[in-house]
Design an enzyme around this catalytic site. Structure first.
Site, PDB file in Angstrom:
ATOM      1  N   SER A   1       0.863  -1.189   0.000  1.00 55.34           N
ATOM      2  CA  SER A   1       0.000   0.000   0.000  1.00 55.34           C
ATOM      3  C   SER A   1       0.889   1.224   0.000  1.00 55.34           C
ATOM      4  O   SER A   1       2.004   1.204   0.532  1.00 55.34           O
ATOM      5  CB  SER A   1      -0.874   0.026   1.254  1.00 55.34           C
ATOM      6  OG  SER A   1      -1.534   1.279   1.351  1.00 55.34           O
TER       7      SER A   1
ATOM      8  N   TYR B   1      -1.371  -0.736  10.280  1.00 57.64           N
ATOM      9  CA  TYR B   1      -1.572  -1.248   8.915  1.00 57.64           C
ATOM     10  C   TYR B   1      -0.446  -0.763   7.998  1.00 57.64           C
ATOM     11  O   TYR B   1       0.134  -1.548   7.243  1.00 57.64           O
ATOM     12  CB  TYR B   1      -2.931  -0.759   8.414  1.00 57.64           C
ATOM     13  CG  TYR B   1      -3.189  -0.938   6.933  1.00 57.64           C
ATOM     14  CD1 TYR B   1      -3.614  -2.162   6.422  1.00 57.64           C
ATOM     15  CD2 TYR B   1      -3.032   0.134   6.045  1.00 57.64           C
ATOM     16  CE1 TYR B   1      -3.869  -2.315   5.055  1.00 57.64           C
ATOM     17  CE2 TYR B   1      -3.285  -0.014   4.686  1.00 57.64           C
ATOM     18  CZ  TYR B   1      -3.699  -1.240   4.197  1.00 57.64           C
ATOM     19  OH  TYR B   1      -3.943  -1.386   2.861  1.00 57.64           O
TER      20      TYR B   1
HETATM   21  P1  NAP Z   1     -11.362  -5.885   0.706  1.00 60.77           P
HETATM   22  O1  NAP Z   1     -12.294  -5.339  -0.319  1.00 60.77           O
HETATM   23  O2  NAP Z   1     -11.614  -5.621   2.141  1.00 60.77           O
HETATM   24  O3  NAP Z   1     -11.248  -7.469   0.460  1.00 60.77           O
HETATM   25  C1  NAP Z   1     -10.427  -8.199   1.314  1.00 60.77           C
HETATM   26  C2  NAP Z   1     -10.314  -9.620   0.820  1.00 60.77           C
HETATM   27  O4  NAP Z   1      -9.414 -10.318   1.687  1.00 60.77           O
HETATM   28  C3  NAP Z   1     -11.620 -10.386   0.874  1.00 60.77           C
HETATM   29  O5  NAP Z   1     -11.599 -11.352  -0.162  1.00 60.77           O
HETATM   30  C4  NAP Z   1     -11.570 -11.057   2.245  1.00 60.77           C
HETATM   31  O6  NAP Z   1     -12.343 -12.248   2.326  1.00 60.77           O
HETATM   32  C5  NAP Z   1     -10.109 -11.407   2.308  1.00 60.77           C
HETATM   33  N1  NAP Z   1      -9.585 -11.539   3.674  1.00 60.77           N
HETATM   34  C6  NAP Z   1      -9.709 -10.685   4.701  1.00 60.77           C
HETATM   35  N2  NAP Z   1      -9.088 -11.178   5.798  1.00 60.77           N
HETATM   36  C7  NAP Z   1      -8.581 -12.380   5.436  1.00 60.77           C
HETATM   37  C8  NAP Z   1      -7.868 -13.391   6.106  1.00 60.77           C
HETATM   38  N3  NAP Z   1      -7.534 -13.260   7.399  1.00 60.77           N
HETATM   39  N4  NAP Z   1      -7.530 -14.504   5.433  1.00 60.77           N
HETATM   40  C9  NAP Z   1      -7.855 -14.651   4.140  1.00 60.77           C
HETATM   41  N5  NAP Z   1      -8.537 -13.726   3.435  1.00 60.77           N
HETATM   42  C10 NAP Z   1      -8.895 -12.610   4.083  1.00 60.77           C
HETATM   43  O7  NAP Z   1      -9.876  -5.393   0.428  1.00 60.77           O
HETATM   44  P2  NAP Z   1      -9.185  -4.699  -0.861  1.00 60.77           P
HETATM   45  O8  NAP Z   1      -9.371  -3.244  -0.736  1.00 60.77           O
HETATM   46  O9  NAP Z   1      -9.548  -5.421  -2.077  1.00 60.77           O
HETATM   47  O10 NAP Z   1      -7.663  -4.974  -0.476  1.00 60.77           O
HETATM   48  C11 NAP Z   1      -6.875  -5.972  -1.074  1.00 60.77           C
HETATM   49  C12 NAP Z   1      -5.432  -5.669  -0.747  1.00 60.77           C
HETATM   50  O11 NAP Z   1      -5.107  -4.365  -1.258  1.00 60.77           O
HETATM   51  C13 NAP Z   1      -5.126  -5.612   0.755  1.00 60.77           C
HETATM   52  O12 NAP Z   1      -3.863  -6.172   1.010  1.00 60.77           O
HETATM   53  C14 NAP Z   1      -5.108  -4.130   1.037  1.00 60.77           C
HETATM   54  O13 NAP Z   1      -4.312  -3.828   2.151  1.00 60.77           O
HETATM   55  C15 NAP Z   1      -4.518  -3.597  -0.247  1.00 60.77           C
HETATM   56  N6  NAP Z   1      -4.789  -2.171  -0.468  1.00 60.77           N
HETATM   57  C16 NAP Z   1      -6.058  -1.720  -0.663  1.00 60.77           C
HETATM   58  C17 NAP Z   1      -6.263  -0.343  -0.867  1.00 60.77           C
HETATM   59  C18 NAP Z   1      -7.636   0.242  -1.085  1.00 60.77           C
HETATM   60  O14 NAP Z   1      -7.771   1.484  -1.091  1.00 60.77           O
HETATM   61  N7  NAP Z   1      -8.674  -0.570  -1.267  1.00 60.77           N
HETATM   62  C19 NAP Z   1      -5.176   0.524  -0.858  1.00 60.77           C
HETATM   63  C20 NAP Z   1      -3.912   0.024  -0.654  1.00 60.77           C
HETATM   64  C21 NAP Z   1      -3.725  -1.332  -0.460  1.00 60.77           C
HETATM   65  P3  NAP Z   1     -13.908 -12.218   2.799  1.00 60.77           P
HETATM   66  O15 NAP Z   1     -14.691 -11.671   1.622  1.00 60.77           O
HETATM   67  O16 NAP Z   1     -14.236 -13.635   3.085  1.00 60.77           O
HETATM   68  O17 NAP Z   1     -13.990 -11.326   3.990  1.00 60.77           O
END
Ligand code: NAP
Length: 249
Positions: free
Chosen positions: A144, A158
């Site tokens: 991130s 985080y």
């Molecule tokens: P999200 O929409 O919250 O989705 C999270 C995903 O991870 C879901 O499939 C969830 O499964 C799964 N998950 C959560 N906890 C878990 C665990 N303990 N074990 C296995 N799976 C787990 O997140 P996102 O925004 O797509 O983020 C994906 C990645 O991008 C993350 O690493 C996040 O830190 C990074 N990121 C996101 C942003 C942003 O602005 N969105 C920015 C920078 C970095 P369930 O559906 O079953 O809960």
């Protein structure tokens, strides 16, 4: 023999689900993991299978080593040799200052985001590295931009966990550089997904987008496209790199 097999942790929604969709279009057999949302995971798999692709979902918490081993064992048996890993699963919790955080929260964040990614990377290297008899492959770790910004007042825990992911990327890339395995990171900026609701602010992207030089939040597919490029042969000389996908932030 040339079958492409990918594991994406946390592929039931958000960025991981978009990576799964693009990977299937590029003929990967795709295994997504999820922790809670079975219906969403099944919907991702169904969409791929209905379009003629191969996909499966495994319920597995990346904070639990035996769950991770089960993902990799299932893929070994059902899809064959792994060629790509995307360490995507990541969590954040309610926005607060460091002086309000308890140890239980820090442990949840660091175990899921850091140890989960380390253990998945370990299992991938055991299968891909020529040192272990594998045929090579590629790993992308989803970090991130918070690793650079620090997440003050929101989630420094985080942000620090993503700093660790960047160091994992740099160190592991060098460790396996001569073993046919490339390791890179993608650092998304603010992307429209449900992760912001976990921090207690579902509308966060729209609040902060004026600080983005492009004046908008990103879409999950814009991260997925960067991931797919890093995994592809077009990035054959790229390893240990951290690609910021942030609209210029
Ligand atoms: P999200 O929409 O919250 O989705 C999270 C995903 O991870 C879901 O499939 C969830 O499964 C799964 N998950 C959560 N906890 C878990 C665990 N303990 N074990 C296995 N799976 C787990 O997140 P996102 O925004 O797509 O983020 C994906 C990645 O991008 C993350 O690493 C996040 O830190 C990074 N990121 C996101 C942003 C942003 O602005 N969105 C920015 C920078 C970095 P369930 O559906 O079953 O809960």
């Amino acid at each position: 023999m040339n079958r492409k097999v990918m594991i994406i942790t946390g592929g039931s929604r958000g960025i991981g689900a978009e990576i799964a969709a693009l990977a299937a279009l590029e003929d990967y057999a795709v295994c997504i993991s999820y922790v809670q949302n079975q219906a969403a995971a099944e919907a991702v798999v169904d969409t791929i299978v209905r379009s003629g692709g191969e996909a499966m979902a495994v319920k597995a918490d990346v904070a639990v080593e035996s769950d991770i081993l089960r993902i990799f064992d299932t893929v070994d048996r059902q899809f064959g040799p792994l060629t790509a890993l995307v360490n995507n699963a990541g969590i954040l919790e309610k926005q607060m200052r460091v002086d309000q955080m308890d140890v239980a929260r820090m442990q949840r964040i660091f175990t899921t985001n850091i140890i989960g990614s380390f253990v998945c990377a370990r299992e991938a290297v055991k299968r891909m590295s020529t040192l272990h008899g594998g045929h090579g492959g590629a790993i992308v770790n989803i970090s991130s931009i918070a690793a650079r910004a620090g997440g003050p007042g929101e989630y420094v825990d985080y942000a620090a966990s993503k700093g660790a992911i960047d160091t994992l990327t740099i160190g592991l890339a060098k460790e396996v550089a001569t073993e046919g395995v490339r390791v890179n990171g993608v650092r998304p900026g603010v992307i429209y997904t449900e992760i912001h609701a976990s921090g207690g602010e579902p509308g966060r992207v729209d609040r902060v987008k004026s600080a983005v030089p492009m004046q908008r939040g990103g879409q999950p597919v814009e991260i997925a496209q960067a991931v797919m490029w890093l995994l592809s042969d077009k990035a054959s000389y790229v390893t240990g790199s951290l690609l910021d996908v942030t609209g210029g932030r």
